[in-house]
Enzyme design. Structure first.
Site, mmCIF file in Angstrom:
data_model
loop_
_atom_site.group_PDB
_atom_site.id
_atom_site.type_symbol
_atom_site.label_atom_id
_atom_site.label_comp_id
_atom_site.label_asym_id
_atom_site.label_seq_id
_atom_site.Cartn_x
_atom_site.Cartn_y
_atom_site.Cartn_z
ATOM 1 C CD GLU A 147 -3.127 -0.909 2.115
ATOM 2 O OE1 GLU A 147 -2.937 -0.145 3.001
ATOM 3 O OE2 GLU A 147 -4.390 -1.423 1.908
ATOM 4 C CD GLU A 304 -4.283 -5.561 2.642
ATOM 5 O OE1 GLU A 304 -4.928 -5.006 3.154
ATOM 6 O OE2 GLU A 304 -2.948 -5.513 2.437
#
Ligand code: GAL
Ligand code: ZN
Length: 654
Positions: A147, A304
């Protein structure tokens, strides 16, 4: 896709557990049909416990265990969080916040994207990881960092200032061009030399909006540069595909993923339901459509999501029975070929110990675990949909640049938000059963029956011209307020609003007239309008609905062979849906699903002569399928889907 079929996967953090647990993990993963696990995401301090001293034995063992268990690996480069020794020796890698204060270690991702020291040490680790595991038989995919920009996207330190200046020189070549682009004659801001330019730290008053938008662009490019640097090393050492996890979600906006997406071998997104929003499931659908847009319509990965609650919202709601499966299938319906979770086993320690996982603290004799098994079985049953593509004849234009610039410090109304407008348009289409491709303002629009342009405040000449041409050539266009206002330099397009779209819309707005939040007016067509009005006059268009004083609020213009609609106010959801219903009828857009309050989603995926209809019923009452047929999920012929249920119907011939 790294794993065939519609795969199930998760983050796996074995470093939080002892080796005997790893064995149990692999056995349970096999039981749950987990096919792909992301490891070494936060591996750095274990792999390099002290400078230059490396320890790979544990990771070796984990990869070998996974491989022996038939589980493929999505291997992290391990650089997302630096080890304490690095920040202790080199505090200059620490990010500096907007107020000039340092952000210290102790959490994660405490590194400046422009730090040469960080970059050098991170790349050294990547080189070692890539050399060691680049040909490991378990390796299916590389996962660069994690991320990128989740916490550290905007750094205001001295290193970042230096990098910002280099980036600006590259963009503008001369200081005069920069002064011109930022409009620095205003408030005595003219620069004489590059070295005078700073990162836009907190100031006493409103900051320069041109500088702010360039700082956003720069910050996105800096992290993309980091991605490229790691990827170059991976490619030298390995032939496995490379990606990183995007954060296409409502509360994160710092990376312009249109520029990132072409560099991913597979587009992957992380998505968490955000209960701070009024309509989290609608936002999920929007994010999935945008992720598909980033993937150019090709299948993508959900990298995710949470099996249950997260731990980082003020009130972390558990999922209702079946909700996790419905949400997973919503992602698949909208183009995901892989459903992964954060994380495998709920942590016993650390800041995420109250975050849900596939395997909860309470173990396997739980409803949550049984839901995981049910999801796994469902994904296996629908495996044949992998590789097919979502069908849509409506495009919605989305722009991170407009998001950044339209929400400037000084604007007509703080109550108007970019995502607010985007979500409202998407929501209306979704409730009408219409599937939408969310694409870049620079996309080729020629294949679409309808193009929707919500709040596209910043638009370049080329994109504006393409949108106009699309309409002239027979397309249908729907534009909402505060669109077409400025060019890429955040310079107002003069001559009246909505600047770039005045001609195609056949209107001219002399002045914005926002309303205070709470106020509302009734339009001539019965819709309720809030937040925004304009002193709008017709310049070729016809009025479709007007405000109490007769000022047009919704207009329609025939432009060339096409039709362009303008909405100069914030319509209530019903009013918006009524309008969009008229627009899609005029455009000849066919809904795939029934009109509902959004509780039912019907999406079609097709390819290579195959066609599948996903019916997801988030509501409580049964829904009649638009097409009766063989349901892959239940392996039965069905005509309805019960409340809370899902179906994937194999259709006769595409
Ligand atoms: C993501 C992150 C994961 C985990 C998760 C929790 O931002 O990539 O490591 O922290 O959120 O929701
Ligand atoms: Zn910095």
């Amino acid at each position: 896709m790294p794993v065939p079929g519609v795969s199930l996967g998760c983050d796996y953090n074995p470093e939080q557990w002892s080796p005997d647990v790893w064995r149990e993990d692999v056995a349970l993963m096999q039981q749950a049909g987990v096919g792909l696990v992301a490891v070494n995401i936060f591996g750095w301090s274990n792999l390099e416990p002290s400078p230059g001293k490396h320890h790979f034995d544990d990771l070796d063992e984990v990869l070998d265990l996974l491989h022996a268990g038939g589980i493929r690996v999505n291997l992290g480069t391990g650089t997302s969080s630096p080890p304490p020794w690095l920040s202790a020796r080199h505090p200059e890698i620490l990010p500096v916040a907007i107020d000039g204060t340092t952000r210290f270690p102790g959490g994660r991702q405490a590194w400046c994207p422009s730090s040469p020291v960080f970059r050098e040490r991170a790349l050294d680790l990547v080189e070692r990881v890539a050399q060691r595991y680049g040909n490991h038989p378990a390796l299916a995919l590389w996962h660069v960092s994690n991320e990128l920009g989740c916490h550290n996207a905007l750094c205001y330190c001295e290193n970042s200032a230096v990098a910002f200046r280099t980036w600006l020189r590259d963009r503008y070549q001369s200081i005069e061009a920069l002064n011109d682009a930022w409009g620095t004659s205003f408030w005595s801001q003219r620069y004489g030399d590059w070295d005078e330019i700073q990162t836009p730290r907190l100031a006493l008053s409103l900051r320069n909006p041109g500088q702010l938008v360039d700082f956003q662009r720069f910050s996105s490019d800096e992290l993309l540069g980091h991605y490229r640097a790691e990827t170059a090393i991976l490619r030298r050492n390995s032939s496995a595909p490379v990606t990183t996890n995007f954060m296409v979600t409502a509360h994160i906006r710092n990376l312009d993923y249109w520029s990132w997406a072409p560099e991913m071998d597979i587009v992957a997104n992380d998505h968490y339901l955000d209960h701070r929003l009024g309509n989290p499931t609608a936002e999920l659908s929007f994010a999935a459509d945008l992720t598909r847009g980033l993937a150019g319509g090709r299948p993508w990965m959900l990298m995710e999501q949470a099996a249950g609650a997260v731990n980082w919202q003020p009130h972390n709601l558990a999922k209702a029975p079946g909700e996790m499966i419905r949400n997973s299938l919503t992602h698949v319906a909208r183009g995901a070929d892989s459903v992964c979770f954060f994380q495998w086993r709920a942590s016993a320690q650390g800041a995420e110990k109250f975050h849900s996982a596939l395997l909860p603290h309470a173990g396997t004799d739980t409803t949550a675990w049984r839901e995981v098994l049910r999801l796994s079985e469902t994904l296996q049953r629908i495996g044949e949909v992998a590789g097919t593509a979502v069908v849509s004849d409506v495009a919605l234009l989305f722009s991170w640049e407009s998001w950044w610039s339209s929400e400037g410090e000084a604007r007509p109304s703080q109550a108007v938000t970019y995502l607010g407008q985007v979500h409202a348009a998407h929501r209306a289409l979704r409730e009408l059963g219409v599937t939408v491709d969310v694409v870049s303002p620079d996309a080729d629009l020629s294949g679409y029956r309808l193009v929707v342009v919500p709040g596209l405040y910043m638009v370049g000449d080329a994109a504006a011209e393409r949108i106009t041409e699309y309409t002239r050539d027979g397309g249908h266009l729907l534009v909402t307020y505060f669109s077409g206002i400025v060019d890429e330099r955040d310079r107002v397009r003069l001559g009246g609003y909505p600047g770039a779209f005045r001609e195609v819309l056949g209107v001219l707005s002399e002045e914005f007239a926002p309303m205070p939040p709470g106020d509302e007016v009734r339009l001539s067509n019965g819709a309720t309008a809030t937040l925004w009005t304009e002193r709008l006059r017709l310049a070729g268009a016809a009025s479709v609905a007007s405000g109490p004083d007769g000022t047009p609020a919704i207009t329609r213009n025939e432009h060339g062979d096409g039709t362009a609609w303008y909405v100069a106010t914030e319509l209530d959801p019903r009013g918006m849906r009524d309008l969009v219903r008229n627009v899609i009828t005029a455009a000849g857009v066919k809904a795939v699903g029934p009109e509902t309050d959004g509780s039912v989603e019907v999406i079609r995926r097709t390819g290579e002569g195959r066609s599948y209809l996903f019916v997801i019923n988030h509501g409580t009452t049964p829904v009649v399928c638009p097409v009766a047929g063989y349901d892959l999920v239940t392996a039965e012929h069905i005509t309805t889907v019960v409340g809370g249920g899902i179906a994937v119907i194999r259709e006769e011939k595409a």
